[in-house]
Motif scaffolding. Structure first.
Motif, PDB file in Angstrom:
ATOM      1  N   GLY A  39       0.786  -1.223   0.000  1.00 54.52           N
ATOM      2  CA  GLY A  39       0.000   0.000   0.000  1.00 54.52           C
ATOM      3  C   GLY A  39       0.817   1.271   0.000  1.00 54.52           C
ATOM      4  O   GLY A  39       0.276   2.351   0.277  1.00 54.52           O
ATOM      5  N   THR A  58      -1.456   3.142   2.485  1.00 59.19           N
ATOM      6  CA  THR A  58      -2.899   2.991   2.683  1.00 59.19           C
ATOM      7  C   THR A  58      -3.138   1.581   3.199  1.00 59.19           C
ATOM      8  O   THR A  58      -2.703   0.603   2.591  1.00 59.19           O
ATOM      9  N   LYS A  60      -5.453  -1.663   4.449  1.00 62.19           N
ATOM     10  CA  LYS A  60      -6.720  -2.323   4.165  1.00 62.19           C
ATOM     11  C   LYS A  60      -7.519  -2.562   5.445  1.00 62.19           C
ATOM     12  O   LYS A  60      -8.741  -2.615   5.430  1.00 62.19           O
ATOM     13  N   SER A  61      -6.797  -2.728   6.558  1.00 64.09           N
ATOM     14  CA  SER A  61      -7.430  -2.940   7.855  1.00 64.09           C
ATOM     15  C   SER A  61      -6.527  -2.343   8.922  1.00 64.09           C
ATOM     16  O   SER A  61      -5.303  -2.342   8.774  1.00 64.09           O
ATOM     17  N   VAL A 121     -10.530   3.875   7.414  1.00 62.35           N
ATOM     18  CA  VAL A 121     -10.652   2.421   7.410  1.00 62.35           C
ATOM     19  C   VAL A 121     -11.256   1.933   8.724  1.00 62.35           C
ATOM     20  O   VAL A 121     -12.129   1.051   8.740  1.00 62.35           O
TER      21      VAL A 121
END
Length: 386
Positions: A39, A58, A60-61, A121
């Motif tokens: 990311g 960035t 995802k979780s 997120v």
């Protein structure tokens, strides 16, 4: 200089992903090839943070499930940063940086990964029907209020996301930047149970500057404890690590617990230096360089493991009990330093009163009692420190 202008340009790559030998004509010298971080958006180096590179990613979780069998008093964590410019030579989290192909020494201090979309997120994850509003702990791995937070300002969005979703939260930090968010934390505490913890294990400013050079000094953190208490927020103190032969004298312990009492800390947990792999090697290099007369003593005290000897921990526990009692902390919560006969891991899971949401407050909140009522009842059990 503008922050955006400081982004490092990756070295040119060939079609198959290999770094090419020459940059494009007129482009200037290429920056070193960036590590393949998941990311990765860009890497930034700026004179404002000399010697530190920020790798913006960035995620995802951001909700992390604590490993099964853990003795920690929480099940979920959020860490918006990986790596830490506090540069504490004893930091237990150093080895986690090797999972990113960084080293556990200088890279941990200077290569900081920033989850720039953490708040967004997290808000999505908390909105899932499966989320059960379990307590989420912040600052369990690297400090969420390290200097980079002044630039990225991730914590306000994270705190708001947790509180708005009805999720109890706690924060553990050495960073006085937390003071910026006191109004937000007061608002959150009216919505959900909140715990706040400050990490402070010594009052010697010179020693602090040597072993935790990127942190605000002890006086600044003591003032933060007072500000939190004056704002009506709880504040427990993690007095870890106590450093053998450096901060474990009667004078040092008396000064520490006396200062914490005067600042109004709601509870204190103290324990000996813990040298897990990754941390051990870095700390031992430091002690050999800065205090060579102690290097052999440390090797003997810790043997080949992560924990000080049983005899030392028992001795330290007795001294801590004495000074906690002298300054009004003994019995201040269910979490306190104990004699640990067989399993020193119990010590790691002891969190002082105020640093995590009180279990009674969490039960009351789950049953529908507003957190301010639960906080009031919990406050009645807090010790008189003066």
């Amino acid at each position: 200089m503008r922050w955006d202008a400081q982004a490092l340009r990756p070295a040119d790559t060939t079609a198959d992903g290999r770094v090419s030998g020459d940059a494009a004509p007129g482009a200037g010298p290429a920056a070193p090839a960036l590590l393949p971080l998941a990311g990765l958006v860009r890497s930034v180096s700026t004179p404002e943070f000399a010697g530190v590179t920020f790798h913006e990613v960035t995620a995802k979780s951001v909700l992390n499930k604590v490993a099964a069998g853990s003795r920690m008093p929480f099940e979920w964590t959020v860490n918006p940063y990986r790596g830490c410019s506090h540069a504490c030579v004893y930091c237990f989290a150093r080895k986690t940086h090797t999972y990113l192909d960084f080293d556990a020494g200088l890279d941990f201090d200077s290569q900081v990964v920033v989850k720039i979309n953490a708040a967004e997120v997290l808000r999505k994850e908390l909105a899932k029907p499966s989320w059960q509003r379990h307590h989420v702990a912040l600052g369990t791995n690297t400090d969420p209020y390290q200097r980079a937070e002044g630039r990225y300002q991730l914590m306000p969005g994270i705190i708001s996301a947790l509180a708005d979703s009805g999720t109890p939260l706690s924060i553990l930090t050495k960073g006085t930047l937390l003071a910026r968010d006191i109004p937000l934390l007061k608002h959150a505490a009216a919505q959900v149970p909140v715990g706040v913890g400050i990490s402070l294990a010594m009052t010697d400013e010179g020693l602090s500057e040597a072993v935790e050079p990127g942190t605000p000094g002890p006086r600044a953190r003591l003032k933060l404890v007072s500000r939190l208490r004056e704002a009506g927020l709880p504040c427990g103190v993690m007095a870890m690590p106590i450093l053998p032969w450096l901060s474990d004298s009667d004078e040092a312990l008396d000064s520490l617990f006396g200062s914490l009492a005067a600042a109004g800390a709601t509870g204190v947990t103290a324990g000996a230096l813990y040298l897990k792999p990754g941390t051990r090697e870095w700390f031992m290099q430091w002690i050999a360089k800065e205090h060579p007369q102690l290097a052999g003593k440390y090797r003997r005290l810790y043997g080949g493991g992560s924990y000080a000897s049983r005899e030392y921990r028992a001795w330290l526990a007795a001294r801590i009990r004495y000074f906690k009692s002298r300054h009004g902390f003994l019995g201040s919560s269910g979490f306190s330093h104990r004699d640990l006969d067989d399993d020193p891991r119990e010590e790691e899971a002891q969190y002082p009163a105020g640093s995590i949401p009180d279990p009674a407050a969490q039960r009351a909140f789950a049953a529908g009692t507003p957190p301010r009522h639960a906080a009031a009842s919990a406050g009645a059990a807090q010790p008189t420190l003066f």
